[in-house]
Design a protein around this motif. Structure first.
Motif, mmCIF file in Angstrom:
data_model
loop_
_atom_site.group_PDB
_atom_site.id
_atom_site.type_symbol
_atom_site.label_atom_id
_atom_site.label_comp_id
_atom_site.label_asym_id
_atom_site.label_seq_id
_atom_site.Cartn_x
_atom_site.Cartn_y
_atom_site.Cartn_z
ATOM 1 N N TYR A 25 58.667 73.716 43.325
ATOM 2 C CA TYR A 25 57.765 72.594 43.042
ATOM 3 C C TYR A 25 57.503 71.777 44.302
ATOM 4 N N CYS B 256 50.474 70.322 42.405
ATOM 5 C CA CYS B 256 50.528 71.347 41.360
ATOM 6 C C CYS B 256 51.687 71.015 40.437
ATOM 7 N N LYS C 32 52.090 71.810 36.857
ATOM 8 C CA LYS C 32 52.512 72.857 35.924
ATOM 9 C C LYS C 32 52.069 74.230 36.428
ATOM 10 N N ASP C 33 52.987 75.188 36.367
ATOM 11 C CA ASP C 33 52.715 76.567 36.758
ATOM 12 C C ASP C 33 52.199 76.655 38.191
ATOM 13 N N PRO C 34 53.011 76.239 39.185
ATOM 14 C CA PRO C 34 52.551 76.256 40.578
ATOM 15 C C PRO C 34 52.396 77.669 41.118
ATOM 16 N N CYS C 35 51.807 77.773 42.305
ATOM 17 C CA CYS C 35 51.547 79.074 42.941
ATOM 18 C C CYS C 35 52.752 79.611 43.694
ATOM 19 N N HIS D 299 46.015 84.305 35.915
ATOM 20 C CA HIS D 299 46.383 82.899 35.734
ATOM 21 C C HIS D 299 45.223 81.976 36.100
ATOM 22 N N LYS E 57 44.175 78.038 37.517
ATOM 23 C CA LYS E 57 44.747 77.185 38.557
ATOM 24 C C LYS E 57 45.767 76.225 37.937
ATOM 25 N N PRO E 58 46.768 75.780 38.703
ATOM 26 C CA PRO E 58 47.793 74.870 38.171
ATOM 27 C C PRO E 58 47.178 73.602 37.587
#
Length: 379
Positions: free
Chosen positions: A79, A84, A86-89, A125, A127-128
């Motif tokens: 993190y 970002c 939620k659900d980062p890259c 996916h 984007k976050p």
């Protein structure tokens, strides 16, 4: 934004700097800010009449490590990106966490989402996403009881639950308007640009200890099953490393260095760092990297490296050139917001995964901040 209007509070860093306990020193300042927000009787020197003054913090200006200290937001691990939620890259590779997968920022019907050039997979996916107000409130409630300072009952905190992006609740949240601000902390554009420039030059020149083209990077490509021409080659009892197209060979380095010698307006210190003493790249100042990435580097590699590499670096330099302009146009910023994911995807096709740390990734969020804030000089 004139200098005479600046009010600066300084804590000198060092072995005894407050670090994560900085919030203790911030609390008296918060009390003053609360008084300024309520009402301050003020005299208008022009009309000689009194009026009620209300003052507020519009945003904070700091570098990335200080952002973590002041905001209480996590800037390490999965993190590390503060934009970002939620659900980062982020993605684990051989020896680090990298930020690849910028195809997520492309439209759903973009053809690159189905290409396996990038990491050997299709990209499904989105984007976050940002936290909603309720989710953000829950995040902060989990760290409400974090004690600051050298408290005798302090214990080492356990690893937080998955998805927890905050390590403490900063006293800035006591300001009644703080939760309503759209831009609380600015990303430092100049340091992001400096780091990206150093990554590129170090990798081009193959500087030991600084290049992103490492053995682990080649193994990462092998794990992903992409770019087989760059995989390690077994040679008896040892392995050989194939030459990468983004690393200059001896002839290309001579041409590269000759270009820097010919640049009349480049001061001797910068030329020496790059040509003679490449290992001293960290000695380059921010304004050096500013002009290198935007103006000089694209011209230096033109005709030396492959066209795809030149175009990607040139587009990245042009992106920062427009972003750092003295005046900005909203329609241009929205166009840049669509362009930067494509530029990062082009770079993903060229450089190995270790090249993409959070500094490269943060570039995708810079147009959004510029839309809210304005030109770089205000942040």
């Amino acid at each position: 934004m004139e200098q005479l209007n600046f009010i600066m509070g300084l804590l000198i860093p060092g072995p005894l700097c407050p670090g994560k306990d900085f919030d203790v020193f911030l609390e008296p300042h918060i009390e003053e800010l609360l008084d300024l927000w309520k009402v301050v009787p003020t005299l208008d020197a022009l009309t000689n009449k009194s009026f009620d003054l209300h003052a507020a913090v519009i945003w904070c200006i700091l570098d990335y490590p200080a952002l973590s200290t002041l905001s209480g937001r996590v800037t390490r691990g999965y993190y590390v990106c503060v934009r970002c939620d939620k659900d980062p890259c982020s993605r684990r590779i051989r020896n680090k966490i990298c930020y690849i997968g910028h195809r997520r920022f492309l439209p759903r019907d973009h053809p690159w989402r189905k290409k396996k050039w990038f990491d050997g997979k299709d990209e499904e996916h989105d984007k976050p996403e940002d936290f909603s107000s309720d989710e953000l409130k829950k995040q902060l409630e989990r760290v409400m009881d974090v004690r600051l300072g050298m408290h005798p009952q302090n214990k080492k905190r356990k690893r937080g639950e998955n998805g927890q992006c905050w390590k403490l609740r900063s006293s800035l949240w006591d300001l009644p308007y703080w939760s309503s601000l759209k831009l609380r902390h600015n990303l430092d554009v100049m340091h992001i640009e400096k780091n990206i420039c150093e990554y590129i030059v170090s990798t081009f020149l193959g500087i030991a200890g600084k290049t992103k083209d490492t053995i682990n990077g080649r193994l990462d490509l092998e794990d992903m099953g992409i770019r087989k021409n760059l995989h390690l080659k077994r040679d008896g009892n040892s392995y050989s490393v194939p030459h990468a197209p983004y690393v200059l060979n001896k002839t290309q380095k001579l041409a590269f260095c000759e270009f820097f010698r010919s640049v009349k307006f480049l001061d001797g210190y910068v030329a020496t760092c790059i040509i003679v003493d490449g290992c001293n790249l960290q000695g380059l100042k921010t304004h050096h990297c500013h002009i290198l990435l935007q103006r000089i580097l694209p011209a230096a590699i033109r005709g030396i490296l492959h066209k795809d590499i030149y175009e990607a670096i040139s587009e990245l330099g042009n992106f920062f050139q427009k972003l750092c302009a003295k005046t900005l146009k909203i329609d241009v910023l929205h166009r840049m917001k669509d362009e930067i994911p494509i530029i990062l995807c082009k770079l993903e096709r060229i450089f190995p995964p270790p090249f993409f740390d959070v500094m490269l990734h943060l570039a995708v969020h810079l147009p959004d901040e510029a839309i809210l804030r304005g030109p770089v000089q205000y942040g």
